[in-house]
Design a protein around this motif. Structure first.
Motif, mmCIF file in Angstrom:
data_model
loop_
_atom_site.group_PDB
_atom_site.id
_atom_site.type_symbol
_atom_site.label_atom_id
_atom_site.label_comp_id
_atom_site.label_asym_id
_atom_site.label_seq_id
_atom_site.Cartn_x
_atom_site.Cartn_y
_atom_site.Cartn_z
ATOM 1 N N PRO A 340 39.496 53.652 37.080
ATOM 2 C CA PRO A 340 40.398 54.256 36.330
ATOM 3 C C PRO A 340 39.938 55.387 35.413
ATOM 4 N N SER A 388 54.184 54.797 34.521
ATOM 5 C CA SER A 388 54.022 53.448 34.784
ATOM 6 C C SER A 388 55.305 52.726 34.794
ATOM 7 N N GLU A 394 49.028 52.734 36.864
ATOM 8 C CA GLU A 394 48.742 51.495 36.364
ATOM 9 C C GLU A 394 47.984 51.850 34.822
ATOM 10 N N ALA A 395 48.329 51.323 33.786
ATOM 11 C CA ALA A 395 47.769 51.640 32.626
ATOM 12 C C ALA A 395 46.835 50.426 32.210
ATOM 13 N N SER A 396 45.570 50.910 31.443
ATOM 14 C CA SER A 396 44.732 49.804 30.855
ATOM 15 C C SER A 396 44.004 50.354 29.705
ATOM 16 N N HIS A 397 42.953 49.634 29.188
ATOM 17 C CA HIS A 397 42.424 50.071 28.035
ATOM 18 C C HIS A 397 40.954 49.634 28.110
ATOM 19 N N GLY A 398 40.036 50.348 27.962
ATOM 20 C CA GLY A 398 38.661 50.085 27.752
ATOM 21 C C GLY A 398 37.357 51.073 27.859
ATOM 22 N N PRO A 443 42.727 54.389 26.287
ATOM 23 C CA PRO A 443 43.702 54.256 27.334
ATOM 24 C C PRO A 443 43.119 54.860 28.632
ATOM 25 N N VAL A 445 43.989 55.193 33.079
ATOM 26 C CA VAL A 445 45.339 55.177 34.064
ATOM 27 C C VAL A 445 44.508 55.248 35.411
ATOM 28 N N ARG A 446 45.319 54.590 36.427
ATOM 29 C CA ARG A 446 44.747 54.771 37.889
ATOM 30 C C ARG A 446 45.915 54.967 38.585
ATOM 31 N N THR A 448 48.597 53.555 41.337
ATOM 32 C CA THR A 448 48.885 52.313 42.055
ATOM 33 C C THR A 448 49.027 52.549 43.572
#
Length: 666
Positions: A340, A388, A394-398, A443, A445-446, A448
């Motif tokens: 991501p 999204s 696809e959203a994520s957090h890290g 935030p 993102v990648r 899908t």
């Protein structure tokens, strides 16, 4: 490589009773080289039409009889690529290409006769030809240019103005080379269709169209739904805006976006003050996957709706204004990434693009630029939120993968050595803002699988190379290995080869036969190397092929390069084969001049004897040996015969007096 292909194609054409013009063959290869993907052996109907109906009319100035050979020459080239195993299987089939050439040939004379299709360079070159100028004569061309400047040459001013206008407007074909994409993998089609049906936006657009009904819904004078209707729609679509304190439905951003989306997707339209359904949209609404594709393509026209002003009267943001150009770049940048990507990295690159797009003054007030940059960053977050909901990202957090910060510091070891300041992709101030953000959670993102497929389809439509793992499962063995050697990484080549072997009962022999049959030694070497690296027992297989009549020279070369063989391990016959292999490779890569120069340096006067040994080595590449004989050996013999030095005769011979027996003076 172009000269080699043209030379081999002409020889093949002569052997098979086909005709081709050398200049037109070279032009066809130039056209493919100067294109979005640059793949010389990948042709489809679009590329055929581009060459015959765009490239030649725009770029080539030649006599009419030479230009007339283009369709036949192209057909010969396409047949040769297929017959020699060079064809890229991702292009059209030979039968499809034959039909494409025939179709374009019917339009070709009209395209040639249309003066508005030519470029500026072609215009002046053709004007020079019309005035009797030989384009290869530098003095004549310089004289022609002086005559033009002095007003002594007549030409069509109106046509030149139109061509200049088209040139500046960028209406010509896009020949700029695009960055090649890495192969990607996709789930089965059924899984993608099911994922499309689960999309939130697909559900909302379907519900919205049903809510409009067959009779439609009334609109206010400003073209918006009545507030009561908008609240009803917000509840139906679950946008969270039903109870907002607003004076107009235009102040409900999510409802407004979905209404604009439905219009752009061709589901509803405005007619006489009412929002009504589009009758032809019925089949689309019954097919969630088709509706998803329609919604995805509509996104690129929704910049103003997605990036709505923060408050009334604040105006459109930079991202909204350049949305249709910047969003494709953002999605392309995300395509095929292994991890991501941090949104912060994309925010900086988009802001940099906005500065170039709007030609911002670098001395502009820093506070204003900071406001604009933060607005672009907020808008990009909204874009990803919208994508999204459609199922594109696809959203994520890290904490971001270090991949996205490793190229931002000078001195770090990169693919081609240590990175210098000039190698870094972002300016210093952007890196200073970005590096701290990449060291902490944020935030991500990648794409899908649905998004990857959709972006890939756009890349292909743009003429770009976007390989898909598994698409070569039915390819011919030689075409498969050629593509893997040229366009795939070691890992993706191994994955693609595994799929091919699974579809062909695990039989490796057709692949080896394809290497044996390859008429180009550079290509054969790359094909075998790719096969060896991809097979679990590849090195053992190669070692067993040392004395293979066709593959021996390629295998010996590879074994010496890897250190698995030493020069003293070779037999006399193997030495001769290696010598032949080396000269053939040099002939393919550098041409006959490079071979002659190398022979002069290494063998001197013994060069003809050395080439004669090569010609008698039994090397399996008969066509290449014949080229070596015709292009190097025979000219070398002829040159030596013309410049031969006669040996000095011994004293007393008939050629020169010795001084003895001289008549004495009386």
């Amino acid at each position: 490589m172009k000269d080699l292909l043209v030379r081999r194609c002409l020889a093949w054409a002569g052997e098979h009773g086909m005709r081709a013009d050398e200049a037109m063959l070279a032009a066809a290869l130039d056209a493919r080289h100067r294109s979005r993907d640059g793949r010389l052996a990948c042709w489809d109907a679009r590329q055929v039409r581009r060459f015959l109906l765009e490239w030649i009319p725009r770029h080539l100035a030649a006599e009419r009889d030479v230009l007339a050979t283009a369709p036949e020459s192209l057909l010969t080239l396409l047949r040769y690529l297929a017959a020699s195993g060079l064809r890229d299987p991702r292009g059209a089939s030979p039968a499809e290409l034959e039909a494409a050439v025939a179709e374009a040939e019917a339009e070709y004379p009209a395209a040639l006769a249309d003066p508005t299709r030519q470029g500026i360079g072609k215009f002046w070159a053709q004007t020079a030809l019309d005035n009797g100028i030989v384009l290869d004569d530098e003095r004549a061309v310089a004289r022609f240019q002086r005559d033009v400047d002095a007003g002594r040459v007549r030409f069509d001013d109106d046509l030149l103005d139109k061509l200049l206008e088209a040139e500046f407007a960028g209406t010509g074909p896009d020949d700029e080379r695009a960055f090649p994409q890495s192969p990607v993998a996709l789930p089965p089609a059924a899984e993608l269709a099911a994922e499309a049906a689960r999309s939130e936006v697909v559900r909302q657009l379907t519900a919205l169209t049903g809510w409009v009904g067959t009779d439609g819904r009334p609109l206010t004078k400003t073209g918006n739904p009545r507030l009561a209707d908008a609240r009803e729609l917000a509840a139906l679509l679950d946008t969270g805006e039903r109870d907002l304190r607003v004076r107009s439905s235009a102040e409900m951003p999510r409802v407004s976006l979905l209404l604009a989306w439905a219009k752009k997707a061709g589901l509803v339209r405005v007619r006489t003050g009412r929002l009504v359904p589009v009758a032809k949209a019925g089949p689309v609404l019954r097919d969630p996957e088709t509706l998803w594709r329609r919604a995805f393509e509509a996104v690129f026209e929704l910049g103003a709706a997605i990036c709505a002003p923060t408050f009334e009267g604040s105006g459109s943001s930079m991202l909204a204004t350049a949305f249709d150009e910047l969003l494709p770049d953002v999605l392309n940048a995300m395509y095929g990434l292994p991890a991501p990507i941090p949104v912060a990295r994309l925010q900086e690159t988009v802001w940099l693009a906005c500065q170039e797009y709007f030609l911002l003054d670098p001395d502009e007030d820093g506070f204003r630029q900071d406001v604009w940059r933060r607005q672009v960053e907020r808008d990009l977050l909204t874009v990803f939120d919208t994508l999204s909901s459609l199922g594109v990202v696809e959203a994520s957090h890290g904490v971001p993968d270090e991949l996205y910060s490793s190229d931002l510091r000078p001195g770090v070891l990169g693919e081609f050595g240590e990175l210098t300041e000039d190698d870094l992709p972002l300016p210093p101030e952007a890196r200073a803002r970005l590096l701290p953000r990449l060291a902490e959670p944020g935030p991500l993102v990648r794409l899908t699988p649905l998004g990857t497929r959709a972006v890939r389809e756009r890349l292909l439509a743009d003429g770009r190379d976007a390989p898909l793992l598994g698409e070569l499962a039915d390819a011919e063995a030689g075409e498969l290995l050629g593509v893997l050697a040229q366009h795939y990484t070691r890992e993706t080549a191994a994955a693609e080869l595994d799929g091919w072997l699974a579809a062909h009962e695990g039989d490796v022999e057709p692949l080896l036969d394809a290497v044996r049959a390859c008429p180009f030694r550079t290509r054969a070497s790359a094909m075998l190397s790719t096969l060896v690296e991809a097979l679990p027992d590849g090195r053992e297989t190669r070692a067993r092929l040392r004395r293979d009549p066709a593959l021996g020279p390629v295998v010996l070369t590879a074994l010496l390069e890897t250190g698995e063989l030493r020069p003293e391990d070779l037999t006399a016959d193997e030495h001769s084969l290696l010598l032949a292999e080396g000269l053939i490779l040099l002939l393919e890569l550098g041409g006959p001049e490079a071979v002659v120069e190398q022979l002069r340096e290494s063998a001197g006067r013994g060069a003809p004897e050395l080439v004669a040994e090569v010609l008698d080595s039994g090397h399996p590449a008969r066509a290449a040996l014949e080229e070596l004989r015709v292009l190097v050996y025979e000219p070398m013999l002829a040159r030596n015969a013309r410049l031969r030095l006669m040996p000095s005769p011994a004293p007393g011979s008939r050629g020169r007096p010795s001084g003895r027996g001289r008549k004495r003076r009386h």
